[in-house]
Structures are given as C-alpha cells and as structure tokens.
Design an enzyme around this catalytic site. Structure first.
Site, PDB file in Angstrom:
ATOM      1  N   LYS A  26      48.696  50.005  39.568  1.00 27.60           N
ATOM      2  CA  LYS A  26      49.520  50.947  38.198  1.00 27.60           C
ATOM      3  C   LYS A  26      50.257  50.905  37.730  1.00 27.60           C
ATOM      4  O   LYS A  26      50.573  50.946  36.400  1.00 27.60           O
ATOM      5  CB  LYS A  26      49.135  51.976  39.179  1.00 27.60           C
ATOM      6  CG  LYS A  26      49.746  53.304  38.148  1.00 27.60           C
ATOM      7  CD  LYS A  26      50.677  54.926  39.453  1.00 27.60           C
ATOM      8  CE  LYS A  26      49.248  55.710  40.206  1.00 27.60           C
ATOM      9  NZ  LYS A  26      48.628  56.727  40.081  1.00 27.60           N
ATOM     10  N   ARG A  96      54.362  58.728  43.828  1.00 24.98           N
ATOM     11  CA  ARG A  96      52.606  57.717  43.646  1.00 24.98           C
ATOM     12  C   ARG A  96      53.235  56.710  44.184  1.00 24.98           C
ATOM     13  O   ARG A  96      54.565  55.519  43.714  1.00 24.98           O
ATOM     14  CB  ARG A  96      52.034  57.734  42.439  1.00 24.98           C
ATOM     15  CG  ARG A  96      51.207  59.073  41.899  1.00 24.98           C
ATOM     16  CD  ARG A  96      50.554  58.883  40.689  1.00 24.98           C
ATOM     17  NE  ARG A  96      50.558  60.097  39.612  1.00 24.98           N
ATOM     18  CZ  ARG A  96      49.182  61.078  39.490  1.00 24.98           C
ATOM     19  NH1 ARG A  96      48.112  60.325  40.199  1.00 24.98           N
ATOM     20  NH2 ARG A  96      49.479  61.434  38.802  1.00 24.98           N
ATOM     21  N   GLY A 105      43.398  56.540  47.135  1.00 24.36           N
ATOM     22  CA  GLY A 105      43.506  57.807  48.759  1.00 24.36           C
ATOM     23  C   GLY A 105      44.015  57.366  49.999  1.00 24.36           C
ATOM     24  O   GLY A 105      43.975  57.775  51.236  1.00 24.36           O
ATOM     25  N   MET A 107      46.926  55.986  50.092  1.00 21.23           N
ATOM     26  CA  MET A 107      48.514  56.552  50.804  1.00 21.23           C
ATOM     27  C   MET A 107      48.971  57.645  50.022  1.00 21.23           C
ATOM     28  O   MET A 107      47.885  58.453  49.467  1.00 21.23           O
ATOM     29  CB  MET A 107      49.640  55.379  49.882  1.00 21.23           C
ATOM     30  CG  MET A 107      49.093  54.124  50.781  1.00 21.23           C
ATOM     31  SD  MET A 107      50.292  52.552  49.977  1.00 21.23           S
ATOM     32  CE  MET A 107      49.003  52.053  48.899  1.00 21.23           C
ATOM     33  N   ARG A 346      43.259  50.981  35.568  1.00 21.04           N
ATOM     34  CA  ARG A 346      43.029  50.026  36.149  1.00 21.04           C
ATOM     35  C   ARG A 346      41.499  49.062  35.678  1.00 21.04           C
ATOM     36  O   ARG A 346      40.423  49.834  35.683  1.00 21.04           O
ATOM     37  CB  ARG A 346      43.587  49.636  37.823  1.00 21.04           C
ATOM     38  CG  ARG A 346      41.923  51.189  37.956  1.00 21.04           C
ATOM     39  CD  ARG A 346      42.931  51.227  38.977  1.00 21.04           C
ATOM     40  NE  ARG A 346      41.977  52.304  39.662  1.00 21.04           N
ATOM     41  CZ  ARG A 346      42.232  53.473  40.609  1.00 21.04           C
ATOM     42  NH1 ARG A 346      43.649  52.646  41.477  1.00 21.04           N
ATOM     43  NH2 ARG A 346      41.366  54.300  41.064  1.00 21.04           N
ATOM     44  N   HIS A 468      35.751  60.106  46.266  1.00 22.69           N
ATOM     45  CA  HIS A 468      36.629  59.843  47.490  1.00 22.69           C
ATOM     46  C   HIS A 468      34.874  59.038  48.110  1.00 22.69           C
ATOM     47  O   HIS A 468      34.369  57.953  48.094  1.00 22.69           O
ATOM     48  CB  HIS A 468      37.391  60.240  48.270  1.00 22.69           C
ATOM     49  CG  HIS A 468      37.332  59.084  49.383  1.00 22.69           C
ATOM     50  ND1 HIS A 468      36.284  59.000  50.884  1.00 22.69           N
ATOM     51  CD2 HIS A 468      38.483  57.982  50.015  1.00 22.69           C
ATOM     52  CE1 HIS A 468      37.023  58.006  51.233  1.00 22.69           C
ATOM     53  NE2 HIS A 468      38.412  57.776  51.120  1.00 22.69           N
ATOM     54  N   SER A 792      26.990  17.148  59.587  1.00 20.84           N
ATOM     55  CA  SER A 792      26.488  18.075  59.020  1.00 20.84           C
ATOM     56  C   SER A 792      27.797  19.239  60.692  1.00 20.84           C
ATOM     57  O   SER A 792      27.993  18.809  61.476  1.00 20.84           O
ATOM     58  CB  SER A 792      25.440  18.834  59.537  1.00 20.84           C
ATOM     59  OG  SER A 792      25.374  19.927  59.385  1.00 20.84           O
ATOM     60  N   CYS A 859      26.710  23.702  58.622  1.00 17.23           N
ATOM     61  CA  CYS A 859      25.777  24.512  58.717  1.00 17.23           C
ATOM     62  C   CYS A 859      25.592  25.747  59.746  1.00 17.23           C
ATOM     63  O   CYS A 859      24.820  25.895  60.362  1.00 17.23           O
ATOM     64  CB  CYS A 859      24.901  23.643  59.295  1.00 17.23           C
ATOM     65  SG  CYS A 859      24.740  22.962  60.687  1.00 17.23           S
ATOM     66  N   TYR A 879      27.405  19.585  50.451  1.00 18.47           N
ATOM     67  CA  TYR A 879      26.869  20.925  50.285  1.00 18.47           C
ATOM     68  C   TYR A 879      27.635  21.726  51.390  1.00 18.47           C
ATOM     69  O   TYR A 879      27.575  21.452  52.811  1.00 18.47           O
ATOM     70  CB  TYR A 879      25.139  20.438  51.090  1.00 18.47           C
ATOM     71  CG  TYR A 879      24.760  20.583  52.075  1.00 18.47           C
ATOM     72  CD1 TYR A 879      24.380  21.117  53.324  1.00 18.47           C
ATOM     73  CD2 TYR A 879      24.855  18.478  52.459  1.00 18.47           C
ATOM     74  CE1 TYR A 879      24.141  20.093  54.526  1.00 18.47           C
ATOM     75  CE2 TYR A 879      24.502  18.475  53.820  1.00 18.47           C
ATOM     76  CZ  TYR A 879      24.087  18.896  54.428  1.00 18.47           C
ATOM     77  OH  TYR A 879      23.841  18.326  55.873  1.00 18.47           O
TER      78      TYR A 879
END
Lengths: 902, 902
Positions: A26, A96, A105, A107, A346, A468, A792, A859, A879
């Site tokens: 913010k 704030r 919501g 804090m 934001r 909210h 693997s 895997c 992979y």
C-alpha cells in the site's frame, strides 16, 4: 541515521513502487501514485523494518522514530493545509497496516484519528455539519476502543459492547437506522462509549491526538501477530519475518453528504478477466462500508447516476495506473464533495480464470511480453481451469423443477455442490469427516478463513464483489456467490430461507460461481471447458475462450521450459488424460496398484502364502499374463513415449487382510487353515514397514517376482512393437541403497530380457534404472550410476528417511511444527530444499560424474508442486513426473524456473 | 609377460615374505625361509592373481600359465635331484592352497602326487621299502579320488566309500589297524579304490602325473569357493576377491620309518603367551595326522626321546624365524630319515591372553617397539581378558564332590559352562533358543565352524593343541579343551562317558580352558583377573601377570591415542565399571531407562494418560526428584568427568502395556476406564514408530517434559557441586533434524537453568548440544551448530535412516544381504563408512565450519567396534562412547588409528 518514515502527497513522494519490501504494498503504491500526479491524500509510511525491530527489541521502537514521525506529520499538515490538534482546522488521520503482500482484513485500521472533545467542534464548524463531525467522532471512539483499547466481545456469542449501547440508544429513541440518530444522540453515544471503555478496560480514552496516534501505530504493528493474521500467513506460506508497514494518511470523507461517495474498482473483471472497468461504490459512505459488506454497493454501471464526470475521471486514472503498472489494478477511491481522491492501488487479486485471461490478453494487447505473462500466473491457479462446471442440462432441469433458490454476485467461478453448514468450525469438522460442504454466512469475516478453506463453495447474503468473502474466496480458488440479498439466514435454527423455501444444515445446495446462481439439491457437475475440449472432445477449441487462453499460456510455457513433464499413471485412461494435459511420458507406473484389481489379489495372496519357490512361481504364473495386458495397454496409450515402470515396492503384508473376520474369510477362500494364515501374517508383520522388507529387498529375496514382472513388461513391449507401435520401457528398481542390490536385480532383468527377446523373435530398446529414494543412494549415486541407466528421485521416501519422519505418523507433531515455524512448510507438500534438496543435488551430480548426461527425473508428489518443480529445474533434472491434473501446473512452473534464472 | 609362478628352494627364492597378497601367506613365507637358508623342500607358488583370473574368465587359466608351471617343475627337479614321472627316481609333490591369511582346513590339499603304477615301483626301489611306497600310493589315490574326482560321502550319515573298502579289507584280513596292512594288501586297495572311482564317478584315475598335477591345481583353486571356505570368510570378514595361491612343493616324508617324524610348533605358547618353545610331533607319520587330530601327538617335552639333535636344530630354526619375523611363529616340519625340513612358517594364531602377553613381552625383550606391540593385538581380542573365570572355591568343591570328569589340553583359555550338544547344527539351534551350550565332539572339522561359533566352549576327545578344534576355537576366542582321551562319545545315544560316568545331551558341563579341566554340572564363574584387580579389588595388581600385560598395553595405547573414550551408562555402577576400564566421561545417559525402575513407570504412565497439561505436570512432579537422585548418583561416580545426558527419546507408547491383560490391570491400578486406556493406546499407536513422535518432537509438543528433565539434571548438578564434587553436565537433545527444533528446546533449557540456579544460589557450567542421528541433521550441521555446543553422532539411528533399514525388521533380508555380499558387513555392527560415513564426515566438517573446534563424539553401538573407532579418529572426532566392557577395545583401536596414519 536510518530512515524509518517515508512521506508522500502533493505530487511527490520519498518512496517508489519497487520499495514494497520496505514500505509494504500500500505504502509503495501510494508513493508511486503521488509521483504519477494522481491525487492521493498526503501521508507517510513507517517501514516494515520498524515492525521487525519492534519485535526483536522486546516491543520497543528505535529511538529515531519519534522525531521522524513528527516531521512526517508536519509534511501532511503542510500539503493538506490543516493542523493536527488544531481547534479550528483539525487534520484527521487514518492509520493502516500494509504488508508487502495484501492480507485483506487480517490487520487493524483506525480512522478519523485526531478528534477529541475540542477538535470535534472545529470539524463541525469547518464542515458546517455538526452531525457529521459527531458521527466521525462516535465512529473513531468506537474503533479506537475496539482496536487499541481492546474492548470487544470475548467470544462469538457475546454482544459487541459498543453495538449494545448503540442498539439501546436506538431503542430508547424509537428509531431503526443509524442515520436517524441526531447530533445530540451522537454526543450522548460518545460519552457513553468513553464511560464503557473506562469501566470495562480501566483505560481513559486519550484526548491527546499524539497519544492517539502512537496508540494506533502500536496497535497496527501488534495486529501483525494476531491469530488470524498468523493463520493467514500459514495458509499462504508468507514468512513471519516480513512484518507490516504502517501508513498514516490524511482522512478524506465519502460520507459528508450526497456529493460524496466511496468505492473500490478493478481495471478488469477479477472473476473472468474481461477487459471492462469493474467496481462498486456507495454514496455518502466510508470505505469500510464497502469492504465490510454491511451495505451492498452499487455497480459501476450505475455511477453516471451519481456523477458521469467523476466516473470518467476515475476510469482515466484507472487506465493510467494499469498502463503504468502493466497489470490489472485493484484501487480504492473516495469522492469528497465532488473531489476525487485515489486512496490506494495494487495488483488485483484474481481467479485462475482471470489470471490466465488477463495475462494472455495483455500480451495480445501488446502491454506485456509472453515471458511476463508466464510470470503473472501462479501455477497452482491453473487448477481452477480444470475444475468441474455444472452439467448444463441437469442444471436447467433443476431450475425448471425447483425454481432458482437464489441469485447473487458471481464472485468466484466454478461449480460447487455440497451440504450446508453455517459456521467455519462446522465446515472444518464436516470436511474432516469427508463431507463436501458449502459455507453459508450472512457475511464472512477474517475469523472464517479456515472454514472457507475447508468449504467447496461460499455463499453470503451480504457484501459485494470486493467484500471479504469475495476477495478471500477468489484467492483461495473457492467457488463463491456473494451479496445474495434474498437469503434470510438464521444461525440459531441453522437454516436459510429464500423466498419462503427453507434449507437446513446438512441439506444439499449447489452454487454456480460463474453466474451467481444458487440451486437447491445436488446438481451433478461435469468437466471444465478445458477438459471438455481436451478430454471429452465434446467442445470445439474455438468455442471456449477459457480453452483459448489456457492453450496459449501452455504453448508459451512449452516454448520456454527446459524440463520435460511426465506423469505418474498406472492405467491406460490415466495415461490418456495426462497426454491431453501435455505429459511427455510416464515417470512412474506403480505395478502394485494393478495387484488389487479384480480377483488378481487372490493370486497375489497365493504367492505370498506359498511355502516354497514352486508355489510362488505357480501363483506368479497366473499374474503374469494379466500384468502383461496392463503394460500393453499403457504402452499403446503412450504411443512411443517413454514409460518408467517400477517393480514391486510395498511390503508383502500390505496385500494381506488385517482383521480377524477378513482373515477367516480368506483362509476359507484359499483353503488354508486359519492358524497358518495368522502365523504367516504375524511373520510378515513389521515394526517399521517403511524401513522394512520392501522395494528391491523383495526382488533380492524372491527373484521370481522380478522375473515375472520383467517378463510381463517385455512381452507386452514386444507385442505392442509387433503391432507397429513404438515402445520405450524403462524398468525401475525401487529402494536401492547399495549398487550391489541394483547389480543383482539388473542381472535378473537382463537375463529375462534375453530370454523374452529370443522367444518373441524381436528386440525392444529398454533401460534399467533405479529410484533414488534413500539417503545412501544419493550419497553413493556415483557407484549406483555404474549400473543404473537412469535415476528417478523418489522424494516422498527420501523425505521420510532424510527427515526421519513417517508421513503416516507425522500427524501428531507436524501440524504443530508448521504452526510454530519449526518447518517452513509441510515437507511432503513442498520439497525441503535445504535438507532433502542437498541430497537430490548430490545425487544428480554424482550420478552424472559416473555416467555423463544421465537421464534424471523426479517422481515423488513434489513433481507437481511449483516451488519444487523449479528446484528440479535448477538441480539440472531432465524431467518431473506428477499426477495427470498437475501436468499443466508443472509445465508452467518449469517455464517460470527458466525465466527466474534470467 | 605376467609372472604367475614363483619358485623357491635350494637357498634362494623368487618371492619374499612381504608378497603375501600375491603369493599367499604360506608361499611368501616358504620363499622367505628359502632366502634365510632354512631348509625347505623346493617348490613353486602359483599366484592369487591366477585364482582371480580363473574365476573372472569362466574358470579358464591365463595362457602363459602352462609354460611357467613346466618351468617351475624343472626347477624343483633340479634342486631335489629327482624327476617328475621318472621311473627310477620319481619326484613326488604336494599341492596346497595358501591364501593371504590362514584359513586352516578350509581348502583342499593333495599329497604324494606323481605316483602311478610305474613310479610307485621306482619309489619302492629307491626307498627300499615296498610297503611305504604302496602306502603312499594308496593314500594318494584316496585323496585324489576324494578331492579332485569328488568321490566322497554325500551326507554326514553316509560312509566314506574309501574307508568302507579299507574296513572291508581289514575285516577280511582279520586285522584292526592300518599299520597291519601288507604291501600286497595295499596293492589290492589301490586297485579297488581305482575301480570304485571309475564306477562311482565315471572318471578313470589319471596315470599321467601332469594330468594329476593340473587336476590337483584346479581342485585347490576350486576349493576357494567351497561352502565352508565361504562361510569362514564371512565369519572373519575376508573378501571373496582375495583368492588363494597354490603351492606345489616337493614331498618329504615323516612316515618312512622310525627315524622320521612330523610336527608343528609355536615359538611361544599360543594359549598363554609364555615364552617357551611349544609344539607337538608324531613319529613315523605324515603332517595330516597331526592336524587332523586322528592321533594325539607327543608334546615337545618328549622330543629328546626321539632325537635331541633334531630338537635343537628345530628350536634353533624357530628362534631364527621369530627373530627374523619379530613375531611368534607357527611352523610345520618333517624329519625324513633324520633330515629336518621346515615346511612352513607363519605368524601364529593366539588367544587374546597370548596376544597381549607376547606383544608386551617382546617390547620388554627389546624385539619390537611399543607401537608395533599395539598393532599386534586385534582390539576385540581384549574381550577375552575380561571374560569370566571360574570361582576357585566353587570349582574346587565341584571337583571334590564329583571328582574331575576329565582332563584334556588347555587349548583355549577362559571358563565356560553350558549344556552339552553333540553336533554343530544342534549348537546353532540351541544357542538361537537362548541356551548356553558346550559342543562336545570326538574331533572337529571345518564343517563344524558355525557350531563352534555358537558354543560357549568346545570339548574334543582327540587332537592336540594344533588340531582344528584348537586352532579355530582359539581364533574365535572360544574356551576350548581338546585331546581329552578319556572321553567316549556316542553320537547315536547322544552321550559322553568318562571313567564310567555318563553325561547326556542337555546336561550341564563346565570347561576350564586355562587348565584343561572338565567338570560335570554348572560351575559358577567369576570375573577375570583384570576385573578382579580393577573392579572387585579382590586381587593385587602385582599378583596377576594378565593384569600386568593388559595394563601395560593400555598405558601405551593411552600414550598414543588422540581420541577420548567415554562410555554409555545409565547407572552409577555402570559408570564406575567404565571408569575402571579407563572411560574418560559418559557419552550417553539414556534417561528413559530410569523410567522403568521400580514404581516410577506408574508416574510415567500417569503423565502419558493425562488429558491436560495440569495432569501431566502433576505426574512429572513425582518423577522429578527420582530423576534428580539418579543424576546425582552418576555425577558423583563420574567425579568431574563430563556426562552427556540425553533427554527423553522413545515414543510414549513404549511405556504403555500392549496385551489386553496388562491393559486391564493397568486400568484398574490407575483407576481409569479400560476403554479410555484402549483409546489412548490406539491414539498413540504408530505405523513407523522409528520415524514417529519421539526424540525432541516430544519435547516440542510437551515442553513440560524437557522442563522436568532439565530441572532434575541441573538440581542434581547443583547438589553435587555443593558437596564439593565437580560436575560437567552436557544436556543432549535427541532426533534434531532442523535447527529450529534445537532452538526451541534450548530456550526451554536455558530458562529452566536460570530458574534452578537462582533457586539454588549456585551456578554450574553446562552445555546444550544435540544428537546427529538424522541425515538432515548432518546435511544442515552448519545451521544446527549455531545453537548446539556439541554434537554426538547417534549412528544407530543414522544408519537406520540413511540406509532405510529398520534394525528390528532387517532379519528378513539382512542375513541374506550379508550372505550374498550385497553388504560387506552388518551395518549395525560395523559402521557403513561409504554411506553413513559420508554424512558423519559432512556433519563434523559443517558443524566446525560454524563453531570452530566444536566437541564432537559418537554414542552409537559403533563406538566400541574397532574399524568404526578408527573411522571416528580419521573423521576428526573428539571422542567415542561405548558400553563399559568395550572401553579397553576402543582405547586400543584409537591408538592403532593413530599408528595406521603414519
């Protein structure tokens, strides 16, 4: 001297948007907006560093802070032309929180700070509105009493002490709405509130604005460590060490009269990603009224009724912000007596649908590059695009038969069906029992987040698209319908009434989060559009915008990524699904899953219960053709793609029944004396089966099992090759700790291969490799690579052994470990890169030191978890392999891994 | 061209004593003796390399071998002045195995090779002794038929086919002894043997001496892999890859008449180490008669009756050999017609008593250095010096009451009492059932080694101090009495008769291996002399030579070693024992062992069954004073030496009963409903308790346990310090995998410490450290060392997790792994240096990279196993900790580790 306070306003600022870690999201964006010459009320930001120092130093502030705050305050007074504590022209402030990521919501916030018995009169005179001034003061005392002085209901069943006084006043005055209260009523309330504070907390409400300010700053820093904020961070994996910043800013008012308004907006639709201005406003209201969901706001479409000029100005600013930030923005604004102030901006939270669409659209609009688009989508969000939607026919029939139960705002897309619960603890409890639930609330609050997490869907009676419930539900990927005003919810009776129809706790309800429709009963869902196109082939690609954006993103990911993505699949249909999602092979076929199918388990048990080799071979001979058919099916489905098949892994006792009843039945079936069966089961019992007679240890003691499985694999391969389909079997020996084990099993496999090829008159290319799933295997990977043609990593077992934690038994302490920050995350969910990761890197490096360029993959379950996939990329694997539905996630994460290296 | 054949004889040789790996022990020493101008029959050695190549190349010899053997044969003919296949003056050969270490009786030997129907006549003419020549031939055909052509009894119950023919012949001739057979009888026997060979094996006995030679060489190489040789290597930990050499040597004869003899000798007494010539001989006999134990030989003391000259010459050579080799020698000799030939020499096998005494004596004699002496004793041999001896009074009373049952040769010192078994399989089986057994045999053979291993003591009716039973028993450290001629053993009736008294299978018998006395019944044992001096204080040091040599060796070891040696002890008396053995501290006190004492377990169970913190604290408060007293006792016993105390480690369910009956009883005792107890036990049940809720995971979830234990430790420390005794407690947190765990527990400990010290008004130095027993702990040791003040490697658990093997469940595959060479040794016995060792080295290095010079030790079972102790030295640890009786072993191994580095 350290700089702890950063000022902004009046067209300039100390900070910038890229200082989020220090100023919070913010604060950084307020600074950036000020620099962009977008009108923001002047203010300053106390850095996150102060939060950290505060907690490190036993909740004391650094010495320099006080002076810097005073200086910042002077700056605000100058820009806004008002004075803090000024009798005539009082400056009022908001205080704030603002962490580096938004925690909506979670804090605390204080508004209207600076009012006292003196300044309230100045405000009344200045605004020429006594009622407004006292309403501000009443709100301030209430908020300050609650947040700073901790006068609040002690449990959910208690009444709020301030609301109680307010209700009594209204009752005494015979009125219904707050708005009907007069200035004198409000004066009374302020006195009564102060008296209640003193009586119930022992603290006097502070008249000195500076004392008020420090109280508020400390309360906001304190709220970083309140319970719901901690839970929220856990759920989202944010470290406690980040801390929050505190933003102190001049108040502006949307509630000074009918030329005032307040609202929130998104530059694009956060649910669908559509490129249209999107937002809500309330006339003559404060911002909290929008967010709290207590009044359902008006959509932007109606804003011309309020002021076309303000709307145009607003959307201009919004467009300017989106172009500046090159991302969809979520902003707040207030119009005070016709003057527009932007309060914050934001990056907007969005659904997976919207994330993908916005990213792809912005590339097509030329706003961002493909690479940027790939970084914009959190890979797990792709889940949402694969989630079920309702079957259109069944849904239509349900509505036709029963009528629509209700309609609200489509805040979180997708289809959810579940049983109604009315509070968060019930949602958690029912979910734990295996029930799908829909959480139905008048409105949600931060206390509800665990229940929202547990629910399939969330339905609220009040609140808008930015309430909210909508924000949090969307972020969690929950199906969410909000602001469904026709609902009358009775928490006590545990029922919800809509248009005379009543549904009770436990009744089925279905939500369409894409349309806002609410239906009674259980409406069958069907695959998402992406699945309809890819799997069902019931939809044409060009008919689905969702599919279009998904496919584009995947296409770009595939251009960038270096890791291959395979799947873990034990059946041909799973293999087919995975291929549709882009799998490039099978990384793990667990042969034992096939052992449980149909009446095969009888032959398996016969094998286990045999006293000698002859008996075991007889039983194995029955299994062999069945296993061969399984493998042939998978080879066909994979059509030439590599298929890694793991030989039998679990301990044999897993195939035997445990209860006396089942044992009796089996003994009868098998024609074996019950006692013999009991004895055998007892013999096979292990104290620590995870570390027992399993994996290649079975093949070493019973080579006939390895022989049978290898025969089945290679006969299937020959058969499929003869039918003209390419095959690439990779035979994988599990739980190897010593190269000698693998050498032993390799010998058995090579011998069988030679026999099968001779008998079949055809040869098939195949590889012999091993799982690396024991620390010793990683430590001696150079030796093991003398025999293994591929590795693997089985990171499930490797995590269990490296950490010494049994996944099955961790429930007694691992949740506590996560709660207490002993571990950063559940290591079975996210790979422990610090510990297990070292062994993985060592294994890759040592293996390739012996066998140059050796093929290496993973895997374990981690193969589909984004941060772990990125680790595998960095470790140099070829992979990752994961369950079919995680294949798209792995593809995207693999692409991001490449981009993050740049 | 590779040299595969090394010749020796006539005062020179191709080889040397230090070529044991290539030539085997026997071959290298024959070469050395030849170089020393000690008369050895000429011969050549085929190298161990040939053995390895032979097995690698599918049992084919290298091409060059044939020529080299021919050349070697030419050399022998030249030195000995006889010709192989020469009709008139035939050269006869022995063909024997010879590995780099002695494996007595494990492999095959052929004697008298070169005889056939023609050369036998030449031999008769040359020796002017037809009977001798045909007796040689008869023996040769029998041996060749058995060893090379495999005509032997198929099972233990079958009669030997050659012995059967022999017995028939004697019966037909009405005679009793072989010696009564005439030359004609022997001629008949040769024919009958050959016929039996052809008939039963289908192979013709080869008349060509060269064919005989190659058959014999191949049979000897083949015997490297016979079953008993493989078992022997397993038991002794010798790798299969070493291979054996083959020695082909000219025959000399001790059985040509009464001026001939054969025997074996030791330069010192191999049982006691006394510095007196020691040996046995048989007149007119072949060497095999001595070793096989079929005739009991004469002791050296009587040799002047045979020939004082030969005896003097022999002891001269023996002294020369001992001085040359600087070690006690075991040699074989033959006197042929008054001419002394030395057949082999090697370092003599000896008991632990002898090993220590000889090493110490040789230093005192100036023959070797202290360092050499330290390297001469295999550390595990020290065990024997600590083993029980009989209580003198009880033994005297037993003999007085029952009379001595029998008396034999004192081949293996120590006291053994056990129940009689008559064969090796029974010994193994009874031992497995927990019985102490004494194996009673007429004579032992290589087939018996597993039974000998299982027995406490070995008793034979025949054979001398160098018989198989004596050699092998001594090497295994078994109590052994041999050559007990008065015993009449009836295997069928399973009884043994001595002087009319009969003992049956299962009866108790007692052997004094130091005197050769055999007693009926169970004679109570008492501590060894070393223990009587050190622990009992019932013997003065100067009265025990055993103690003297033990103490000297330990003194020298302590001068050299760098590792400290601590002990694992949970009780003050254990601590005292360990101190007597030289322990320098306690490396591991397991606090939970104390939990089971007396009625403490009730409080432990009360704690576990409590539903809340209050209940748990109440129960813990009862335990605290008891734990405090335990610790105080240990601190006092250790008198200022460091004491490492491990906090509670096992999972709580280990303290609860498991059977329904016990659970019922406990519920009644505790006044808890049975169902509740069952529920609790079920809740605590774990699938893999080894990886479950244990170690510091307990302290994290129940910090009150850590608090109680820390309080008890530090209150005890304060109490003892106040009493004027130094204390050095080291508090050890178990099963740490993450530094955060240790940090959490450290905080609890430090807080308690501050409280205790404040309350006690005194402070005590203490340390907080951790076990490194999980792979992750080793991998992140640098992080953990930020908090830990010391590390102790728990290699038991570290082995379990690194190898993924549960010690409790390994029985199903680990023995097979050892058998099949999948693992070199049981990793719970000998530290797996290749795998686990890497983590240990990493842990030490990483820990010290954070905390320079950090104290590091080991407290797993490996801390008293010599090869593992040496590893710990190389890894740079500060100390090893082991059970009290292993402390001397660890001290010696630690010294050897230093010397081995030089």
């Amino acid at each position: 001297m350290s700089k702890y306070v950063y000022s902004f306003g009046g067209g300039s600022a100390d900070g910038r948007a890229d200082m989020k870690n220090l100023l919070g999201g913010k604060g950084a964006n307020l600074a950036e907006m000020a620099n962009l010459d977008i009108p923001v009320p002047a203010g300053f930001t106390i850095t996150t560093e102060v939060c950290t120092l505060y907690y490190e130093n036993n909740q004391n502030y650094p010495a320099e802070l006080e002076g810097q705050v005073k200086e910042g305050l002077g700056g605000i007074e100058k820009v806004m032309g008002a004075g803090f504590s000024d009798d005539q022209n009082p400056l009022l402030l908001s205080v704030r929180s603002g962490a580096r990521v938004s925690m909506p919501g979670m804090m605390d916030t204080i508004l209207n700070l600076g009012l006292n018995d003196t300044t309230v009169k100045g405000l009344a005179a200045k605004t020429n509105n006594e009622r407004f001034a006292w309403d501000c003061y009443r709100r301030f005392v209430q908020m300050y009493g609650d947040v700073v002085l901790d006068l609040k209901p002690k449990s959910k069943d208690d009444v709020d002490p301030f609301e109680e006084i307010l209700d009594n006043k209204k009752e005494a005055r015979g009125i219904k709405y707050d708005t009907e209260l007069t200035a004198d009523d409000l004066k009374d309330l302020v006195s009564e509130f102060k008296a209640a504070i003193l009586e119930q907390t022992g603290h006097e409400f502070p008249e000195d604005p500076m004392v008020q300010l420090w109280g508020a700053i400390t309360a906001v820093f304190g709220s970083w460590n309140n319970e719901r904020a901690i839970v929220y961070r856990k759920l989202n994996g944010f470290p406690d060490a980040w801390g929050t910043a505190v933003n102190v800013q001049s108040m502006v008012y949307g509630n000074m009269g009918d030329d005032c308004a307040t609202g929130v907006g998104f530059t694009r639709d956060p649910a669908t990603g559509e490129n249209t201005p999107y937002g809500e406003y309330l006339v003559n209201a404060q911002g909290e009224d929008v967010v709290a969901g207590t009044r359902t706001p008006e959509p932007f479409e109606n804003m011309s009724k309020f002021s076309q000029e303000s709307y145009d100005e607003l959307t201009n600013f919004a467009t300017k912000l989106e172009r500046h930030y090159k991302d969809m923005q979520d902003y707040e604004f207030t119009i005070q007596n016709g003057h527009l102030w932007m309060l914050q901006t934001r990056a907007g939270k969005r659904t997976g649908f919207a994330a993908v669409k916005i990213a792809v659209d912005m590339v097509e609009e030329g706003l961002i590059t493909k690479e940027e688009a790939l970084m914009r989508v959190e890979p797990n969000m792709l889940n949402q695009l694969l989630r079920p939607i309702f079957d259109a026919d069944e849904k239509a029939k349900n509505i036709q038969d029963k009528g629509l139960f209700a309609k609200g705002l489509n805040a979180g897309p997708g289809a959810a069906t579940g049983r109604i619960v009315f509070n968060a603890p019930d949602a958690v409890e029912w979910k734990a029992k295996g029930e799908d639930v829909v959480l139905v609330r008048i409105e949600t609050s931060p206390e509800d987040i665990q229940g929202m997490h547990a629910a399939e869907g969330i339905l609220t009676a009040r609140g808008g698209m930015t309430s909210h419930a909508a924000l949090v539900g969307r972020q969690m990927g929950r199906v969410c319908v909000v602001g469904c005003e026709s609902l009358q919810i009775d928490y006590k009776k545990r029922q919800v009434n809509a248009g005379g129809k009543v549904l009770k706790e436990g009744d089925w309800i279905s939500l369409d989060g894409s349309t806002g429709e609410v239906m009674e009963g259980h409406v069958t869902t069907k695959p998402s559009e992406v699945l309809q196109v890819l799997l069902e082939k019931s939809m044409k690609p060009e008919d689905s915008d969702t599919y279009h954006t998904y496919a584009k993103l995947m296409e770009w990911a595939d251009e960038v990524r270096k890791l291959n993505v395979r799947t873990n699949a034990d059946q041909p249909d799973q293999a087919a699904t995975a291929i549709a999602f882009g799998a490039e092979g099978i990384g793990l076929t667990r042969t034992e899953h096939m052992f449980f199918e149909g009446d095969r388990i009888d032959s398996v048990r016969e094998m286990i219960l045999s006293d000698d080799l002859v008996g075991r071979k007889k039983a194995l001979a029955k299994l062999q053709p069945m296993q061969k058919d399984d493998f042939a099916g998978i080879f066909k489905a994979m059509d030439g793609k590599p298929v890694t098949i793991r030989l039998l892994d679990p301990p044999l006792h897993e195939f035997l029944p445990q209860s006396d009843k089942e044992i009796d039945a089996l003994a009868k079936d098998m024609g074996v004396p019950v006692e013999k069966l009991h004895t055998k089961i007892e013999q096979l019992h292990e104290l620590n089966p995870m570390l027992g007679h399993r994996g290649c240890r079975l093949g070493l003691v019973y080579p006939e099992i390895t022989e049978m499985q290898t025969t089945a694999i290679l006969e299937a391969a020959c058969e499929v090759k003869k039918a003209g389909v390419d095959v690439l079997p990779e035979i994988m020996v599990p739980l190897v700790g010593h190269v000698t084990e693998l050498r032993n099993q390799e010998k058995v496999i090579r011998k069988v291969a030679a026999d099968v090829f001779a008998a079949q008159g055809i040869e098939v290319d195949y590889m012999v490799g091993t799982m690396i799933e024991l620390p010793r295997a990683a430590l001696t990977a150079d030796e093991i690579a003398e025999v293994a043609e591929f590795f693997s990593f089985g990171t499930n077992d490797l995590t269990q052994t490296t950490l010494g934690i049994s996944r099955d038994d961790a429930g007694k302490f691992l949740p506590i470990y996560v709660d207490q920050d002993i571990v950063e995350a559940d290591p079975f969910e996210k790979l422990d890169q610090v510990g297990v990761g070292q062994l993985v890197e060592m294994g890759v490096q040592k293996g390739r030191s012996t066998r140059d360029g050796m093929k290496v993959g993973i895997c374990g379950e981690h193969g589909g978890e984004p941060s772990s996939v990125k680790f595998c990329h960095r470790a140099g694997m070829n992979y990752v392999s994961c369950s079919p539905f995680r294949v798209p996630i792995a593809r995207l994460a693999a692409a991001q891994a490449v981009l993050e290296e740049k």
